[in-house]
Motif scaffolding. Structure first.
Motif, PDB file in Angstrom:
ATOM      1  N   ARG A 268      41.574 -11.239 -30.511  1.00 32.41           N
ATOM      2  CA  ARG A 268      42.728 -10.441 -30.371  1.00 32.41           C
ATOM      3  C   ARG A 268      43.225 -11.983 -29.271  1.00 32.41           C
ATOM      4  O   ARG A 268      42.692 -12.969 -29.045  1.00 32.41           O
ATOM      5  N   PRO A 269      44.672 -11.204 -29.592  1.00 30.94           N
ATOM      6  CA  PRO A 269      45.144 -11.963 -28.667  1.00 30.94           C
ATOM      7  C   PRO A 269      44.698 -12.145 -27.091  1.00 30.94           C
ATOM      8  O   PRO A 269      45.693 -12.770 -26.151  1.00 30.94           O
ATOM      9  N   SER A 270      44.014 -10.580 -26.957  1.00 32.28           N
ATOM     10  CA  SER A 270      43.211 -10.538 -25.053  1.00 32.28           C
ATOM     11  C   SER A 270      42.767 -11.439 -24.830  1.00 32.28           C
ATOM     12  O   SER A 270      42.315 -11.654 -23.670  1.00 32.28           O
ATOM     13  N   TYR A 271      41.768 -12.111 -25.637  1.00 34.78           N
ATOM     14  CA  TYR A 271      41.195 -13.678 -25.550  1.00 34.78           C
ATOM     15  C   TYR A 271      41.595 -13.884 -24.826  1.00 34.78           C
ATOM     16  O   TYR A 271      42.443 -14.706 -24.640  1.00 34.78           O
ATOM     17  N   ASP A 272      40.707 -14.463 -23.499  1.00 36.33           N
ATOM     18  CA  ASP A 272      40.631 -15.606 -22.653  1.00 36.33           C
ATOM     19  C   ASP A 272      39.470 -16.473 -22.727  1.00 36.33           C
ATOM     20  O   ASP A 272      37.940 -16.225 -21.782  1.00 36.33           O
ATOM     21  N   ARG A 273      39.593 -17.574 -23.083  1.00 38.44           N
ATOM     22  CA  ARG A 273      38.541 -18.334 -23.453  1.00 38.44           C
ATOM     23  C   ARG A 273      37.744 -19.096 -21.956  1.00 38.44           C
ATOM     24  O   ARG A 273      36.537 -18.467 -21.848  1.00 38.44           O
ATOM     25  N   ASN A 274      38.296 -19.001 -20.821  1.00 42.60           N
ATOM     26  CA  ASN A 274      37.450 -19.700 -19.714  1.00 42.60           C
ATOM     27  C   ASN A 274      36.581 -18.597 -19.345  1.00 42.60           C
ATOM     28  O   ASN A 274      35.921 -18.445 -19.209  1.00 42.60           O
ATOM     29  N   ALA A 275      37.612 -17.050 -19.235  1.00 42.07           N
ATOM     30  CA  ALA A 275      36.520 -15.950 -18.753  1.00 42.07           C
ATOM     31  C   ALA A 275      34.999 -15.974 -19.355  1.00 42.07           C
ATOM     32  O   ALA A 275      34.480 -15.026 -19.234  1.00 42.07           O
ATOM     33  N   ALA A 276      35.994 -16.052 -21.416  1.00 42.43           N
ATOM     34  CA  ALA A 276      34.993 -15.321 -22.140  1.00 42.43           C
ATOM     35  C   ALA A 276      33.704 -16.599 -22.042  1.00 42.43           C
ATOM     36  O   ALA A 276      32.357 -16.100 -21.687  1.00 42.43           O
ATOM     37  N   GLU A 277      33.565 -17.047 -21.970  1.00 45.33           N
ATOM     38  CA  GLU A 277      32.640 -18.358 -21.516  1.00 45.33           C
ATOM     39  C   GLU A 277      32.107 -18.280 -20.348  1.00 45.33           C
ATOM     40  O   GLU A 277      30.484 -18.204 -20.493  1.00 45.33           O
ATOM     41  N   ASP A 278      32.234 -17.844 -19.307  1.00 49.99           N
ATOM     42  CA  ASP A 278      32.354 -17.943 -18.125  1.00 49.99           C
ATOM     43  C   ASP A 278      31.481 -16.786 -17.653  1.00 49.99           C
ATOM     44  O   ASP A 278      29.812 -16.118 -17.555  1.00 49.99           O
ATOM     45  N   GLY A 279      31.796 -15.519 -18.182  1.00 47.35           N
ATOM     46  CA  GLY A 279      30.933 -14.196 -18.246  1.00 47.35           C
ATOM     47  C   GLY A 279      29.238 -14.237 -19.594  1.00 47.35           C
ATOM     48  O   GLY A 279      28.474 -13.729 -19.634  1.00 47.35           O
ATOM     49  N   TRP A 280      29.788 -15.223 -20.909  1.00 50.97           N
ATOM     50  CA  TRP A 280      28.678 -15.201 -21.839  1.00 50.97           C
ATOM     51  C   TRP A 280      27.665 -15.787 -20.735  1.00 50.97           C
ATOM     52  O   TRP A 280      26.250 -15.463 -21.093  1.00 50.97           O
ATOM     53  N   HIS A 281      27.903 -17.491 -20.190  1.00 56.27           N
ATOM     54  CA  HIS A 281      27.039 -17.815 -19.124  1.00 56.27           C
ATOM     55  C   HIS A 281      26.195 -16.608 -18.284  1.00 56.27           C
ATOM     56  O   HIS A 281      25.412 -16.865 -18.213  1.00 56.27           O
ATOM     57  N   ARG A 282      27.457 -15.797 -17.414  1.00 57.90           N
ATOM     58  CA  ARG A 282      26.631 -14.968 -16.827  1.00 57.90           C
ATOM     59  C   ARG A 282      25.411 -13.988 -17.639  1.00 57.90           C
ATOM     60  O   ARG A 282      24.614 -13.941 -16.708  1.00 57.90           O
ATOM     61  N   LEU A 283      25.955 -13.833 -18.418  1.00 57.75           N
ATOM     62  CA  LEU A 283      25.067 -12.867 -19.136  1.00 57.75           C
ATOM     63  C   LEU A 283      23.076 -13.654 -19.802  1.00 57.75           C
ATOM     64  O   LEU A 283      22.542 -12.597 -19.189  1.00 57.75           O
ATOM     65  N   GLN A 284      23.534 -14.556 -20.003  1.00 61.28           N
ATOM     66  CA  GLN A 284      22.728 -15.332 -19.754  1.00 61.28           C
ATOM     67  C   GLN A 284      21.401 -15.832 -19.149  1.00 61.28           C
ATOM     68  O   GLN A 284      20.504 -15.434 -18.520  1.00 61.28           O
ATOM     69  N   ASP A 285      22.402 -15.862 -17.763  1.00 67.69           N
ATOM     70  CA  ASP A 285      21.721 -16.174 -16.649  1.00 67.69           C
ATOM     71  C   ASP A 285      21.312 -14.808 -16.337  1.00 67.69           C
ATOM     72  O   ASP A 285      20.491 -14.772 -15.431  1.00 67.69           O
ATOM     73  N   TRP A 286      21.791 -13.801 -16.696  1.00 64.33           N
ATOM     74  CA  TRP A 286      21.381 -12.181 -15.643  1.00 64.33           C
ATOM     75  C   TRP A 286      20.099 -12.491 -16.534  1.00 64.33           C
ATOM     76  O   TRP A 286      19.441 -11.182 -15.755  1.00 64.33           O
ATOM     77  N   PHE A 287      19.989 -11.600 -17.804  1.00 62.35           N
ATOM     78  CA  PHE A 287      19.273 -11.503 -18.900  1.00 62.35           C
ATOM     79  C   PHE A 287      17.683 -12.487 -18.191  1.00 62.35           C
ATOM     80  O   PHE A 287      16.766 -11.896 -18.165  1.00 62.35           O
ATOM     81  N   LYS A 288      17.914 -13.786 -18.265  1.00 61.35           N
ATOM     82  CA  LYS A 288      17.272 -14.995 -17.705  1.00 61.35           C
ATOM     83  C   LYS A 288      16.478 -14.234 -16.089  1.00 61.35           C
ATOM     84  O   LYS A 288      15.173 -13.918 -15.964  1.00 61.35           O
TER      85      LYS A 288
END
Length: 293
Positions: A268-288
């Motif tokens: 979607r046009p709302s996509y922000d790569r920097n925030a999305a990638e940061d959030g995805w890394h945070r998700l992985q760290d959170w689950f760990k």
């Protein structure tokens, strides 16, 4: 994978609510192919995760009163069981983006499963107007049904023999972000949850529904909430208040200053790569951090 008995003792369901769920028919019996019509046109930057090295595809999940179409993905190598993540759909239901998120998690070594939680109310994938989606389908989906069907996804994962539900996590986007908060308050056996821009106030489709603030007294699961300061559908002042109320707990709120709603939705046009990638890394760290991984 056998029939799974529905547990009528689940805390969020009264006997009347359970009976009501059982009387409803199912309007959706298979998942959407491709992206939802209301999300068109799909942007060129949309991420596509292939199924190489995975077992991935549509499955049928027994739920109260019938069968819900769902999608699972997990590593093809290794006997498992794998740590488990429930993925909760965004407002557009289980379309290609949500399936892809499951495959991304499977590539990280998780068993991931998502279900079409609107199955009784209607198929939003063919609706082109967001207001029509709210009016015709979303407003008719009760929270009790959502909680019950996510319980059934957990039951299904358990029965698969591939999922370790002692290492259970949940994540969801938009509509599913709010559902993630709801389920984290419902099931204390969830080890960690990540809610992407889930509404903290009663949602616009049901102003009488419970807010995230009302859930906090019963919240025992650490929740990572990811929000955009420029989200016009979720007042940032309310997210700041939530952040303050969670201070000193195991939960955490992250507010990205320069992004709006659906910043992880790469199609979607709302996509922000920097925030999305940061959030995805945070998700992985959170689950760990909390023992899902």
């Amino acid at each position: 994978m056998g029939s799974i008995p529905f547990d009528h003792r689940r805390a969020w369901l009264t006997a009347d609510a359970t009976s009501d769920l059982s009387r409803r028919g199912f309007m959706v019996t298979s998942l959407a192919v491709g992206f939802a019509a209301a999300a068109q046109p799909v942007m060129a930057q949309a991420v596509t995760t292939n199924g190489e090295g995975l077992i991935a595809g549509e499955v049928a999940v027994p739920v109260a009163g019938g069968v819900m179409p769902a999608y699972q993905a997990y590593p093809a190598t290794g006997s498992g069981p794998f740590p488990t993540v429930i993925v909760v759909q965004e407002i557009f239901g289980v379309h290609e983006y949500i399936k892809d998120v499951c495959r991304r998690l499977a590539k990280l070594g998780y068993y991931a499963v998502t279900g079409e939680l609107y199955a009784r109310q209607g198929d939003v994938s063919k609706l082109t107007d967001i207001k029509e989606i709210f009016a015709k389908v979303v407003s008719k989906v009760p929270d009790e049904q959502v909680i019950s069907d996510i319980d059934s996804l957990v039951d299904f994962a358990r029965s698969s023999g591939k999922a370790d539900i002692t290492r259970l996590g949940i994540t969801g986007f938009c509509w599913g972000g709010r559902a993630t908060w709801l389920y984290a308050a419902h099931n204390s056996k969830v080890r960690a949850a990540v809610a992407w821009y889930g509404m903290v106030d009663p949602p616009m489709w049901n102003e009488k529904a419970i807010s995230v603030f009302q859930l906090l007294p019963k919240l025992k699961v650490p929740v990572l909430g990811l929000y955009g300061a420029k989200d016009t559908s979720i007042p940032v002042a309310h997210v700041e208040t939530l952040k303050a109320e969670l201070a000193g707990t195991s939960s955490e709120i992250v507010i990205y200053p320069d992004v709006g709603h659906a910043f992880h939705a790469d199609y979607r046009p709302s996509y922000d790569r920097n925030a999305a990638e940061d959030g995805w890394h945070r998700l992985q760290d959170w689950f760990k951090k909390f023992g899902v991984a």
